[in-house]
Scaffold this motif. Structure first.
Motif, PDB file in Angstrom:
ATOM      1  N   TYR A  49       8.377 -16.002  -1.993  1.00 40.29           N
ATOM      2  CA  TYR A  49       7.011 -15.713  -2.426  1.00 40.29           C
ATOM      3  C   TYR A  49       6.733 -16.178  -3.857  1.00 40.29           C
ATOM      4  CZ  TYR A  49       5.696 -13.081   1.785  1.00 40.29           C
ATOM      5  OH  TYR A  49       5.369 -12.717   3.073  1.00 40.29           O
ATOM      6  N   ILE A  51       5.222 -18.595  -5.077  1.00 40.72           N
ATOM      7  CA  ILE A  51       3.848 -19.066  -5.296  1.00 40.72           C
ATOM      8  C   ILE A  51       2.891 -17.929  -5.662  1.00 40.72           C
ATOM      9  CG2 ILE A  51       3.147 -18.923  -2.854  1.00 40.72           C
ATOM     10  CD1 ILE A  51       1.744 -21.700  -3.398  1.00 40.72           C
ATOM     11  N   HIS A  52       3.251 -16.705  -5.279  1.00 39.23           N
ATOM     12  CA  HIS A  52       2.376 -15.551  -5.555  1.00 39.23           C
ATOM     13  C   HIS A  52       2.767 -14.782  -6.818  1.00 39.23           C
ATOM     14  CE1 HIS A  52       0.262 -16.250  -1.870  1.00 39.23           C
ATOM     15  NE2 HIS A  52       1.335 -16.082  -1.125  1.00 39.23           N
ATOM     16  N   LYS A  53       3.809 -15.253  -7.514  1.00 40.03           N
ATOM     17  CA  LYS A  53       4.259 -14.551  -8.719  1.00 40.03           C
ATOM     18  C   LYS A  53       3.108 -14.436  -9.722  1.00 40.03           C
ATOM     19  CE  LYS A  53       8.109 -14.508 -11.994  1.00 40.03           C
ATOM     20  NZ  LYS A  53       8.632 -13.167 -11.708  1.00 40.03           N
ATOM     21  N   LYS A  55       0.439 -12.563  -9.342  1.00 37.41           N
ATOM     22  CA  LYS A  55      -0.768 -11.999  -8.713  1.00 37.41           C
ATOM     23  C   LYS A  55      -0.649 -10.475  -8.654  1.00 37.41           C
ATOM     24  CE  LYS A  55      -1.668 -16.180  -6.042  1.00 37.41           C
ATOM     25  NZ  LYS A  55      -1.665 -16.822  -4.714  1.00 37.41           N
ATOM     26  N   TYR A  58       1.753  -8.971  -6.126  1.00 35.90           N
ATOM     27  CA  TYR A  58       3.107  -9.541  -6.025  1.00 35.90           C
ATOM     28  C   TYR A  58       4.210  -8.469  -5.971  1.00 35.90           C
ATOM     29  CZ  TYR A  58       7.325 -12.143  -7.310  1.00 35.90           C
ATOM     30  OH  TYR A  58       8.596 -12.657  -7.350  1.00 35.90           O
ATOM     31  N   ASN A 122       5.818 -26.860   4.055  1.00 38.81           N
ATOM     32  CA  ASN A 122       6.368 -25.527   3.794  1.00 38.81           C
ATOM     33  C   ASN A 122       7.202 -25.025   4.971  1.00 38.81           C
ATOM     34  OD1 ASN A 122       5.460 -25.301   1.182  1.00 38.81           O
ATOM     35  ND2 ASN A 122       3.523 -24.358   1.767  1.00 38.81           N
ATOM     36  N   GLU A 126      10.768 -23.688   4.102  1.00 46.04           N
ATOM     37  CA  GLU A 126      11.097 -22.291   4.382  1.00 46.04           C
ATOM     38  C   GLU A 126      12.226 -22.171   5.407  1.00 46.04           C
ATOM     39  OE1 GLU A 126       6.663 -20.562   3.215  1.00 46.04           O
ATOM     40  OE2 GLU A 126       7.312 -20.464   5.299  1.00 46.04           O
TER      41      GLU A 126
END
Ligand code: DAT
Ligand code: MG
Length: 149
Positions: A49, A51-53, A55, A58, A122, A126
């Motif tokens: 995750y 990419i969401h750091k 937010k 998160y 992705n 992943e």
């Protein structure tokens, strides 16, 4: 063949929905490539995750994903990424179409049951993050010609 990474998240596992998710993906015609029931480490959760750091959601997202085991899977098929995203439904269960997993089983974005890769790139990334090369099974199904044109 296009591959995508799928997680049944802790709420899906706790609610006994692993089989339901697998059933829907099998029924759709996707081919299972790998599966692993596992406890996620904080490190893996943070990489997945990344990419969401930063937010607002998160920290809650990381805590949720490492709270109890998940079912990690790789599936393949023509347009596997788009097909699986469609089967899962929109991120917010209240915006997911009827008939999708997130609609049929969910209410809240932070308890939306599943993860699925959002692009073929992705998907590759992943699958490689969650599985070793020797955990991926390359096989042919007797019925493949009746699912794959
Ligand atoms: P998706 O899982 O549909 O790919 P995403 O990548 O945008 O959605 O977000 C990853 C997960 O983070 C999502 O499944 C649930 C959580 N999330 C996203 N947006 C959120 C929000 N606004 N509030 C709470 N959780 C959120
Ligand atoms: Mg996403």
């Amino acid at each position: 063949m296009e591959k995508t990474f799928v997680l049944v998240k802790p709420d899906g596992v706790q609610r006994g929905l692993i089989g339901e998710v697998i059933r829907r993906l099998e029924q759709r015609g996707l081919r299972l490539v790998a599966a692993k029931f596992m406890q996620v480490s904080k490190e893996l959760a943070e990489t997945h995750y990344a990419i969401h750091k930063g937010k607002p959601f998160y920290d809650g997202l990381i805590a949720y994903i490492i709270s109890t085991p998940v079912m990690a899977m790789a599936w393949e098929g023509p347009n596997a990424v788009a097909a699986v995203r469609q089967t899962m439904g929109a991120t917010r269960p209240t915006e997911a179409a009827p008939g999708t997993i997130r609609h049929d089983f969910g209410l809240e974005v932070g308890r939306n049951l599943t993860h699925a890769s959002d692009s073929p790139e992705n998907g590759e990334k992943e699958v490689a993050l969650w599985f070793r090369e020797d955990e991926l099974v390359s096989w042919e199904r007797a019925l493949d010609p009746w699912y794959f044109e």
